[in-house]
Design a protein around this motif. Structure first.
Motif, PDB file in Angstrom:
ATOM      1  N   ASP A  91      14.505   8.588   3.989  1.00 55.76           N
ATOM      2  CA  ASP A  91      13.320   9.274   3.454  1.00 55.76           C
ATOM      3  C   ASP A  91      12.689   8.457   2.320  1.00 55.76           C
ATOM      4  OD1 ASP A  91      13.575  11.377   5.178  1.00 55.76           O
ATOM      5  OD2 ASP A  91      14.810  12.568   3.789  1.00 55.76           O
ATOM      6  N   GLU A  92      13.520   7.892   1.506  1.00 55.97           N
ATOM      7  CA  GLU A  92      13.011   7.091   0.402  1.00 55.97           C
ATOM      8  C   GLU A  92      12.294   5.856   0.934  1.00 55.97           C
ATOM      9  OE1 GLU A  92      14.877   4.767  -3.340  1.00 55.97           O
ATOM     10  OE2 GLU A  92      15.945   6.571  -2.725  1.00 55.97           O
ATOM     11  N   VAL A  93      12.870   5.206   1.930  1.00 57.10           N
ATOM     12  CA  VAL A  93      12.250   4.024   2.534  1.00 57.10           C
ATOM     13  C   VAL A  93      10.940   4.432   3.188  1.00 57.10           C
ATOM     14  CG1 VAL A  93      12.477   2.294   4.367  1.00 57.10           C
ATOM     15  CG2 VAL A  93      14.405   2.763   2.862  1.00 57.10           C
ATOM     16  N   ASN A  94      10.926   5.539   3.905  1.00 52.99           N
ATOM     17  CA  ASN A  94       9.695   5.993   4.585  1.00 52.99           C
ATOM     18  C   ASN A  94       8.604   6.330   3.573  1.00 52.99           C
ATOM     19  OD1 ASN A  94      10.592   5.637   7.183  1.00 52.99           O
ATOM     20  ND2 ASN A  94      11.413   7.699   7.379  1.00 52.99           N
ATOM     21  N   GLU A  95       8.974   6.979   2.477  1.00 52.36           N
ATOM     22  CA  GLU A  95       8.000   7.281   1.431  1.00 52.36           C
ATOM     23  C   GLU A  95       7.418   5.991   0.850  1.00 52.36           C
ATOM     24  OE1 GLU A  95       8.984   9.744  -1.963  1.00 52.36           O
ATOM     25  OE2 GLU A  95       9.994  11.099  -0.560  1.00 52.36           O
ATOM     26  N   PHE A  96       8.284   5.045   0.589  1.00 50.36           N
ATOM     27  CA  PHE A  96       7.826   3.767   0.049  1.00 50.36           C
ATOM     28  C   PHE A  96       6.904   3.075   1.044  1.00 50.36           C
ATOM     29  CE2 PHE A  96       8.274  -0.802  -0.634  1.00 50.36           C
ATOM     30  CZ  PHE A  96       7.818  -0.883  -1.945  1.00 50.36           C
ATOM     31  N   LEU A  97       7.295   3.083   2.326  1.00 49.06           N
ATOM     32  CA  LEU A  97       6.460   2.449   3.349  1.00 49.06           C
ATOM     33  C   LEU A  97       5.116   3.163   3.454  1.00 49.06           C
ATOM     34  CD1 LEU A  97       9.025   1.598   6.185  1.00 49.06           C
ATOM     35  CD2 LEU A  97       7.864   0.026   4.643  1.00 49.06           C
ATOM     36  N   ASP A  98       5.104   4.501   3.349  1.00 45.95           N
ATOM     37  CA  ASP A  98       3.830   5.235   3.390  1.00 45.95           C
ATOM     38  C   ASP A  98       2.931   4.811   2.223  1.00 45.95           C
ATOM     39  OD1 ASP A  98       4.480   6.600   5.678  1.00 45.95           O
ATOM     40  OD2 ASP A  98       5.180   8.416   4.634  1.00 45.95           O
ATOM     41  N   GLN A  99       3.527   4.672   1.055  1.00 44.10           N
ATOM     42  CA  GLN A  99       2.768   4.222  -0.124  1.00 44.10           C
ATOM     43  C   GLN A  99       2.252   2.803   0.092  1.00 44.10           C
ATOM     44  OE1 GLN A  99       1.931   6.137  -2.760  1.00 44.10           O
ATOM     45  NE2 GLN A  99       0.658   4.376  -3.405  1.00 44.10           N
ATOM     46  N   VAL A 100       3.097   1.920   0.639  1.00 49.76           N
ATOM     47  CA  VAL A 100       2.682   0.539   0.909  1.00 49.76           C
ATOM     48  C   VAL A 100       1.539   0.542   1.917  1.00 49.76           C
ATOM     49  CG1 VAL A 100       3.408  -1.652   1.941  1.00 49.76           C
ATOM     50  CG2 VAL A 100       4.884  -0.514   0.305  1.00 49.76           C
ATOM     51  N   ILE A 101       1.644   1.412   2.957  1.00 48.86           N
ATOM     52  CA  ILE A 101       0.588   1.495   3.978  1.00 48.86           C
ATOM     53  C   ILE A 101      -0.719   1.918   3.320  1.00 48.86           C
ATOM     54  CG2 ILE A 101      -0.198   2.805   5.991  1.00 48.86           C
ATOM     55  CD1 ILE A 101       2.735   2.861   6.925  1.00 48.86           C
ATOM     56  N   LYS A 102      -0.688   2.949   2.479  1.00 45.77           N
ATOM     57  CA  LYS A 102      -1.905   3.424   1.812  1.00 45.77           C
ATOM     58  C   LYS A 102      -2.501   2.319   0.952  1.00 45.77           C
ATOM     59  CE  LYS A 102      -0.657   8.291   1.441  1.00 45.77           C
ATOM     60  NZ  LYS A 102      -0.257   9.344   0.509  1.00 45.77           N
TER      61      LYS A 102
ATOM     62  N   PRO B 260      -1.602  -2.341   8.583  1.00 47.78           N
ATOM     63  CA  PRO B 260      -0.954  -1.092   8.193  1.00 47.78           C
ATOM     64  C   PRO B 260      -0.152  -0.480   9.352  1.00 47.78           C
ATOM     65  CG  PRO B 260      -3.208  -1.111   7.402  1.00 47.78           C
ATOM     66  CD  PRO B 260      -3.036  -2.323   8.261  1.00 47.78           C
ATOM     67  N   LEU B 261      -0.626  -0.684  10.542  1.00 39.86           N
ATOM     68  CA  LEU B 261       0.090  -0.150  11.714  1.00 39.86           C
ATOM     69  C   LEU B 261       1.422  -0.872  11.897  1.00 39.86           C
ATOM     70  CD1 LEU B 261      -0.221   1.925  13.971  1.00 39.86           C
ATOM     71  CD2 LEU B 261      -1.273   0.175  15.373  1.00 39.86           C
ATOM     72  N   ASP B 262       1.442  -2.181  11.648  1.00 39.84           N
ATOM     73  CA  ASP B 262       2.697  -2.940  11.747  1.00 39.84           C
ATOM     74  C   ASP B 262       3.718  -2.388  10.745  1.00 39.84           C
ATOM     75  OD1 ASP B 262       1.643  -4.643  13.678  1.00 39.84           O
ATOM     76  OD2 ASP B 262       1.074  -6.196  12.209  1.00 39.84           O
ATOM     77  N   ILE B 263       3.229  -2.100   9.566  1.00 35.73           N
ATOM     78  CA  ILE B 263       4.129  -1.584   8.539  1.00 35.73           C
ATOM     79  C   ILE B 263       4.625  -0.197   8.952  1.00 35.73           C
ATOM     80  CG2 ILE B 263       4.277  -0.843   6.126  1.00 35.73           C
ATOM     81  CD1 ILE B 263       2.169  -3.000   5.503  1.00 35.73           C
ATOM     82  N   HIS B 264       3.754   0.625   9.476  1.00 33.34           N
ATOM     83  CA  HIS B 264       4.106   1.989   9.863  1.00 33.34           C
ATOM     84  C   HIS B 264       5.114   1.998  11.022  1.00 33.34           C
ATOM     85  CE1 HIS B 264       3.716   6.246  10.362  1.00 33.34           C
ATOM     86  NE2 HIS B 264       3.356   6.103  11.632  1.00 33.34           N
ATOM     87  N   ASN B 265       4.957   1.099  11.948  1.00 36.35           N
ATOM     88  CA  ASN B 265       5.813   1.079  13.132  1.00 36.35           C
ATOM     89  C   ASN B 265       7.084   0.252  12.944  1.00 36.35           C
ATOM     90  OD1 ASN B 265       4.058   2.698  14.573  1.00 36.35           O
ATOM     91  ND2 ASN B 265       2.914   0.947  15.383  1.00 36.35           N
TER      92      ASN B 265
END
Length: 171
Positions: free
Chosen positions: A23-34, A5-10
């Motif tokens: 913002d849309e990409v970051n939201e999607f990445l946050d959802q993927v991380i969760k 999850p850290l790799d995805i976040h960074n």
């Protein structure tokens, strides 16, 4: 190597002139991380559960092996007891047969001895009968003897008999 999850976040994407909405990409990445963290947690929980189940399975496998060994020992013991009982019953039968033979032999010996005693008693009875017969015949001969006739015809003077007795007895 799998992503964390850290790799995805960074993860940083290169920017281009008409790229995606950040913002849309970051939201999607946050959802993927969760979701990815949830999957990792579930995987960890499932691994722990699998380890527990494997441990219990090992425990039950040990119990099964122990029970199988116990069953084999019990079967062997049962066979041994059965064999010993068979041997003992054969010994008892042999002993009973010996005793029966001994009792029969003793009974036959006693029967023969009694038969011999009966024969001896028969011989003695014949001898006794013969002697008794001879005695009775001798007595009959004495009774039928003519001497009795003389006694019955002789008259006795009572006075002379009394005097003869007195003289004989020294009176």
């Amino acid at each position: 190597m799998p992503l964390t999850p850290l790799d995805i976040h960074n993860k940083e994407f290169t920017r281009k002139f008409k790229g995606y909405d950040e913002d849309e990409v970051n939201e999607f990445l946050d959802q993927v991380i969760k979701d990815y963290e949830t999957v990792i947690r579930e995987k960890k929980d499932l691994k722990e559960r699998l380890d527990q189940l494997n441990e219990r399975l090992g425990h039950f496998t040990n119990i099964e092996e122990t029970l199988n060994k116990s069953i084999l020992v019990a079967q062997e013991t049962a066979e041994e007891v059965k064999g010993n009982a068979t041997k003992e019953s054969k010994l008892i039968i042999k002993e009973a047969e010996k005793n029966a033979d001994r009792i029969i032999n003793e009974a036959l010996h006693k029967s023969r001895r009694i038969a011999m005693e009966v024969e001896e008693l028969k011989k003695q009875a014949k001898v006794f009968r013969t002697r008794l017969k001879m005695l009775v015949e001798a007595q009959l001969d004495m009774i039928e003897n003519d001497d009795w006739d003389g006694l019955l015809t002789t008259e006795v003077d009572p006075e002379t008999e009394y005097e003869k007795e007195a003289v004989e007895n020294n009176y």
